[in-house]
Design an enzyme around this catalytic site. Structure first.
Site, PDB file in Angstrom:
ATOM      1  CD  GLU A 152      39.570  50.847   4.329  1.00  9.59           C
ATOM      2  OE1 GLU A 152      40.523  50.392   3.688  1.00  9.59           O
ATOM      3  OE2 GLU A 152      39.094  50.291   5.328  1.00  9.59           O
ATOM      4  NE  ARG A 162      45.383  42.264   3.826  1.00  6.22           N
ATOM      5  CZ  ARG A 162      44.634  43.020   4.604  1.00  6.22           C
ATOM      6  NH1 ARG A 162      44.400  44.274   4.270  1.00  6.22           N
ATOM      7  NH2 ARG A 162      44.114  42.549   5.710  1.00  6.22           N
ATOM      8  NE  ARG A 221      44.753  49.709   9.128  1.00  6.05           N
ATOM      9  CZ  ARG A 221      44.608  49.403   7.828  1.00  6.05           C
ATOM     10  NH1 ARG A 221      43.694  50.012   7.095  1.00  6.05           N
ATOM     11  NH2 ARG A 221      45.380  48.509   7.257  1.00  6.05           N
ATOM     12  NE  ARG A 276      48.976  61.152  -1.610  1.00  5.06           N
ATOM     13  CZ  ARG A 276      50.184  61.536  -2.022  1.00  5.06           C
ATOM     14  NH1 ARG A 276      51.146  61.702  -1.148  1.00  5.06           N
ATOM     15  NH2 ARG A 276      50.431  61.738  -3.295  1.00  5.06           N
ATOM     16  CG  HIS A 322      50.657  48.564   3.614  1.00  2.77           C
ATOM     17  ND1 HIS A 322      49.900  47.639   4.272  1.00  2.77           N
ATOM     18  CD2 HIS A 322      50.027  49.752   3.788  1.00  2.77           C
ATOM     19  CE1 HIS A 322      48.862  48.240   4.816  1.00  2.77           C
ATOM     20  NE2 HIS A 322      48.919  49.526   4.547  1.00  2.77           N
ATOM     21  CG  ASP A 371      40.673  48.744   0.304  1.00  5.41           C
ATOM     22  OD1 ASP A 371      40.457  47.614  -0.169  1.00  5.41           O
ATOM     23  OD2 ASP A 371      41.474  48.951   1.217  1.00  5.41           O
TER      24      ASP A 371
END
Length: 922
Positions: free
Chosen positions: A541, A753, A421, A619, A155, A581
């Site tokens: 989420e 996001r 994913r 996390r 990320h 989220d």
């Protein structure tokens, strides 16, 4: 009482000494940086840096109006070129302060370990377990079925380049050497020069990437941490634990390798169109190449070490056979059976690497047959081990060979377990196209949930394939099928551990899980008999999905066909919980509470079905995305939620802060293992919170949710305020990740996001996702409950780990915020009325939350109970705050369409520096 006071005085003296040593390190690096700035940029730039720093301190301390005017005057009078120089100076100081802090943390870890007679947190937890009556055999049994898995993700909140990280690690190593060695004057002078050389090199190295990262660039960056930490420290940790459980006696057998590295980098397709089947194949090749090169290098060194002569030491028959099969014909090694055996293993591993497409730089001494599996490779290493043990050379077997054998057991030929994913909506469209094509007249998307489930179950029982080579499918469906086929290829090539999980983002129902089962069946990873080679993992989420998670899993586990799949995976079902989220959806308080309740519900459901629950915690680095101290987070889980197995994502800049230094990395791995052990064995069934605690938390969550949603989703103009008062637009210009910032091309908060959402609030020093709504919730709750009031909330904080962790994380994030600096970002909003209204609400809530926290926690200032972190924050603010002030001025110029390209570069540099200064920002 006297002894307690004496102990407190000793602790205070130690803290004062530690603080002084940290200040000395910061001053040393700061002085060298200052000299570098003066030498490279001139005395006037250095003096300007000092003026800005001193004025910023006055402004931060008390929002001094005169200081503010003076600061604005200085900043407005600077040229863009000088501004960029100033930004670089303050940014680099943040990086150097981080190095000094990490060095201080290592110093403290060593000090604590020495005071306790050696060993870190894991040894301490094992001592607690022994005191609680657990025997080494009990602990070995626990670890035999345990799993602790940090999962690296790509990320985009890590703004540092690997080049700068390498220079920083060089500086850290020099600091460490200065402390450990008793240096002569000449050596000290040489050390000073080496530090100056490293800082100057850092100053002349680009902080920013000039080009956009590709997914494979992200993979390469992630793999660097295996060189830094994982390849060596994971085996060492497991071997040390094994020794501890042997307790100086005869070995009770080797401990299971319960610590397993995971990765999403190169397998996470959710919202990232650049992760394709070909990219996934490239990812696995890079992973395999790294680990095979490591094994080969270790074998090369091991061969040099095992110079044991046959006429001086006995060997086993198996070892003799291994040596005789070696292609090594050198006369110099004729009487050295271990070296001959290692040469043969090296030749076979080289052939294996060639078979897997890995290029090898050092050729073998002869040809060998490729290993058919990693177990075969392990078998040869075991022959070396057993021969040494059986011939009174245990101490040799416990050296490099032991660590290599443990590494092979942990990392195989694949290095890290790669998750794949994808968003449930993509799976849904893919399956719909396959079914509609195979069954003309069918409209899968028009079916209700029950009808979909029935159809999917019937297809799972059907051995015939759905995909036809004579049909032209959409690009999306072709791409998805290619990824699943690549996963099946990887299983055949590397073994089943290479891709053990398929994760379903935004999972909302049973059909979302069965659709994935159908796609796995299509490529042979699920067979018609009900055996699955992959875990199907739902990711819940949003707040609504978390609330529905228990009911969904209850119905899934009741399905005979799905239960067969779970049983084929050892009767373990993994469930992933999304922190980011859910926070963006419902705010910090409600997200944390709904996650906690979801875990309680899932524990009950899984116990009823007789299935082991493994939770995967998604996390982030920041508190607003589920971050915070890992140990506290694991210990605060509800009873039965850990149960010996846990997976946790490690994201963004948190990866480098935890794992770029081997000693810090080892400590963080120990923390995960220790917390898992403690949560599972020492209080696995801690008493459930009192009913009145749960009722109160339900109401606090409801009120906080209302306050948060009221601001973020129900206030007219909030979206405009957010986009104008933060760097959300400018973040997109940084080359820090391959994934787009929004799922769709809109400005809506819903489509943004969670990562850039939190990252943006951190940059303007509000950290809103980490606290907003709590103050209003408490204020209303107390008004509704005057009989219990504040005393009851203090009891919650004192008695309930969940509530204590919730407040502790808010305390941390608020300490890094600054309402004074945030007020300057608010001025970027052109609509004065919108600015006044929304920032006024935010300021009011911020002040209310701070007052509320102080009262419940019994403190007078933020971080009063965490002096180490308090000092850390205090040390960095004078250098961090100016970056915010400069960023505001650069944003003004950029949004006024300044033609100077250095304006945007300056903004990007401030983003880098602020991120480094705050550390856990996204």
């Amino acid at each position: 009482m006297k002894s307690n006071r004496a102990q407190e005085r000793v602790q205070e003296a130690q803290a004062t000494e530690e603080d002084a040593r940290l200040r000395d390190d910061i001053r040393l690096l700061g002085r060298i940086l200052g000299d570098t700035v003066r030498d490279q940029e001139g005395a006037d730039v250095f003096e300007l840096v000092e003026r800005i720093r001193q004025t910023s301190v006055r402004f931060h301390r008390d929002e001094d109006r005169q200081a503010r005017q003076e600061l604005e005057s200085i900043l407005n009078s600077m040229s863009i070129a000088d501004t960029v120089r100033i930004v670089r100076a303050f940014s680099y100081f943040s990086h150097l302060a981080n190095i000094a802090e990490d060095h201080n943390n290592i110093r403290q870890m060593r000090s604590r370990a020495s005071a306790k007679g050696g060993g870190g947190m894991l040894a301490e937890t094992l001592a607690h377990a022994t005191a609680a009556g657990l025997k080494p055999a009990d602990l070995r049994k626990f670890f035999a079925s345990a799993l602790v898995s940090p999962v690296l993700t790509a990320h985009p909140t890590e703004v540092r380049r690997k080049s700068t990280m390498d220079r920083e690690m060089e500086i850290a190593a020099l600091l460490d050497r200065r402390e450990r060695m008793q240096m002569t004057p000449d050596e000290r002078e040489a050390s000073d020069e080496a530090l100056r050389r490293a800082v100057l090199t850092l100053w002349q190295t680009n902080l920013l990437r000039r080009t956009k990262l590709t997914v494979l660039d992200e993979v390469t960056n992630g793999l660097a941490f295996y060189d830094y930490t994982f390849l060596r420290e994971v085996p060492r940790l497991l071997c040390a634990l094994e020794d501890h459980l042997d307790n100086g006696g005869e070995s009770a057998g080797e401990l299971a390798s319960f610590l397993r590295m995971g990765s999403w980098i190169g397998g996470d397709r959710d919202g990232n169109p650049f992760v394709t089947a070909e990219v996934m194949r490239g990812t696995l090749k890079l992973q395999s190449s790294l680990v095979l090169h490591y094994y080969l290098e270790e074998l090369h060194v091991l061969g040099g070490e095992l110079s044991i002569a046959a006429h001086l030491a006995d060997i086993s028959d198996d070892l003799r056979g291994l040596a005789e099969r070696s292609p090594d014909t050198s006369p110099h090694r004729r009487g050295e059976p271990y070296r001959l055996a290692v040469s043969g293993i090296y030749a076979r591993l080289t052939a294996t690497a060639k078979k897997l497409g890995v290029q090898i730089s050092r050729p073998p001494v002869g040809e060998g047959a490729a290993y058919t599996s990693v177990r075969e490779f392990q078998g040869d290493l075991d022959i070396l081990h057993r021969s040494l043990i059986s011939n009174n050379a245990r101490v040799i077997a416990r050296g490099r060979l032991r660590l290599l054998r443990r590494a092979v057991d942990c990392f195989g030929f694949h290095l890290a377990r790669l998750d794949i994913r994808q968003n449930s909506a993509v799976h849904e469209r893919t399956v719909a196209e396959l079914l509609d094509t195979a069954m003309p007249g069918m409209s899968y998307l028009a079916l209700g949930e029950d009808a979909r489930v029935g159809l999917l179950l019937s297809e799972l029982r059907n051995a015939r394939p759905l995909v036809s080579q004579f049909v032209k499918y959409s690009d999306e469906t072709v791409g998805e099928l290619d990824v699943f086929r690549a996963a099946a290829e990887a299983h055949a090539k590397f073994g089943a551990d290479v891709i053990p999980q398929c994760i379903i983002s935004m999972c909302k129902g049973m059909s979302d899980m069965l659709e994935v089962a159908l796609l796995l069946k299509e490529v042979g990873l699920i067979d018609p008999s009900g055996r699955s080679a992959v875990n199907i993992v739902p990711l819940f989420e949003t707040i609504e999905d978390l609330q529905a998670s228990s009911a969904i899993m209850d119905r899934m586990l009741a399905l005979h066909d799905y239960r067969r799949l779970v049983d084929s995976r050892g009767a373990v079902q993994e469930v992933m919980l999304g922190y980011s989220d859910s926070n963006k959806d419902g705010g910090f308080v409600t997200s944390g509470w709904e996650l906690y309740k979801a875990e309680i519900g899932l524990v009950e459901i899984f116990e009823r079905h007789g299935v082991r629950l493994r939770l995967f915690h998604g996390r982030g680095g920041s508190v607003g995305r589920g971050g915070g101290p890992s140990y506290d987070a694991i210990i605060a889980q509800p009873g039965g939620a850990v149960n010996g197995q846990i997976r946790i994502t490690e994201q963004g800049e948190i990866i480098s802060s935890k794992y770029s230094n081997a000693e810090v990395g080892r400590n963080n791995l120990e923390i995960l293992a220790a917390a898992t052990l403690e949560a599972s064995l020492l209080h696995p069934r801690q008493p459930a919170p009192k009913r009145e605690y749960l009722t109160a938390m339900d109401r606090l969550s409801e009120l906080a949710f209302k306050a948060y949603r009221g601001l973020v989703y129900e206030t007219d103009g909030f979206v405009d305020y957010f986009w104008a008062s933060t760097v959300i637009n400018e973040i997109a210009t940084l080359n820090i990740g391959s994934r787009p910032a929004s799922r769709k091309k809109t400005r809506a908060i819903e489509d943004l996001r969670a990562i850039p959402w939190v990252f943006s609030w951190a940059q303007c020093r509000l950290m809103l996702p980490g606290w907003y709504g709590f103050g209003s919730a408490v204020e209303t709750w107390i008004a509704e409950n005057p009989d219990r009031g504040m005393a009851f909330l203090k009891e919650l904080y004192r008695e309930w780990p969940f509530f204590r962790m919730l407040l502790s994380n808010m305390d941390m994030v608020l300490a890094k915020s600054s309402i004074a600096i945030a007020s300057r970002y608010a001025e970027l909003v052109p609509d004065e009325e919108l600015r006044r209204t929304i920032f006024g609400r935010i300021r009011h809530e911020w002040e209310l939350v701070v007052r509320t926290l102080h009262e419940i926690m019994g403190q007078e200032r933020l971080l009063q109970g965490n002096p180490l972190l308090e000092r850390s924050v205090r040390h960095r603010f004078p250098y961090l705050d100016p970056l915010n002030h400069v960023q505001v001025e650069l944003l003004r110029a950029h949004r006024a369409h300044s033609p100077d390209e250095q304006v945007l570069r300056g903004i990007q540099l401030t983003i880098n520096g602020i991120s480094a200064g705050l550390r856990n920002t996204g």
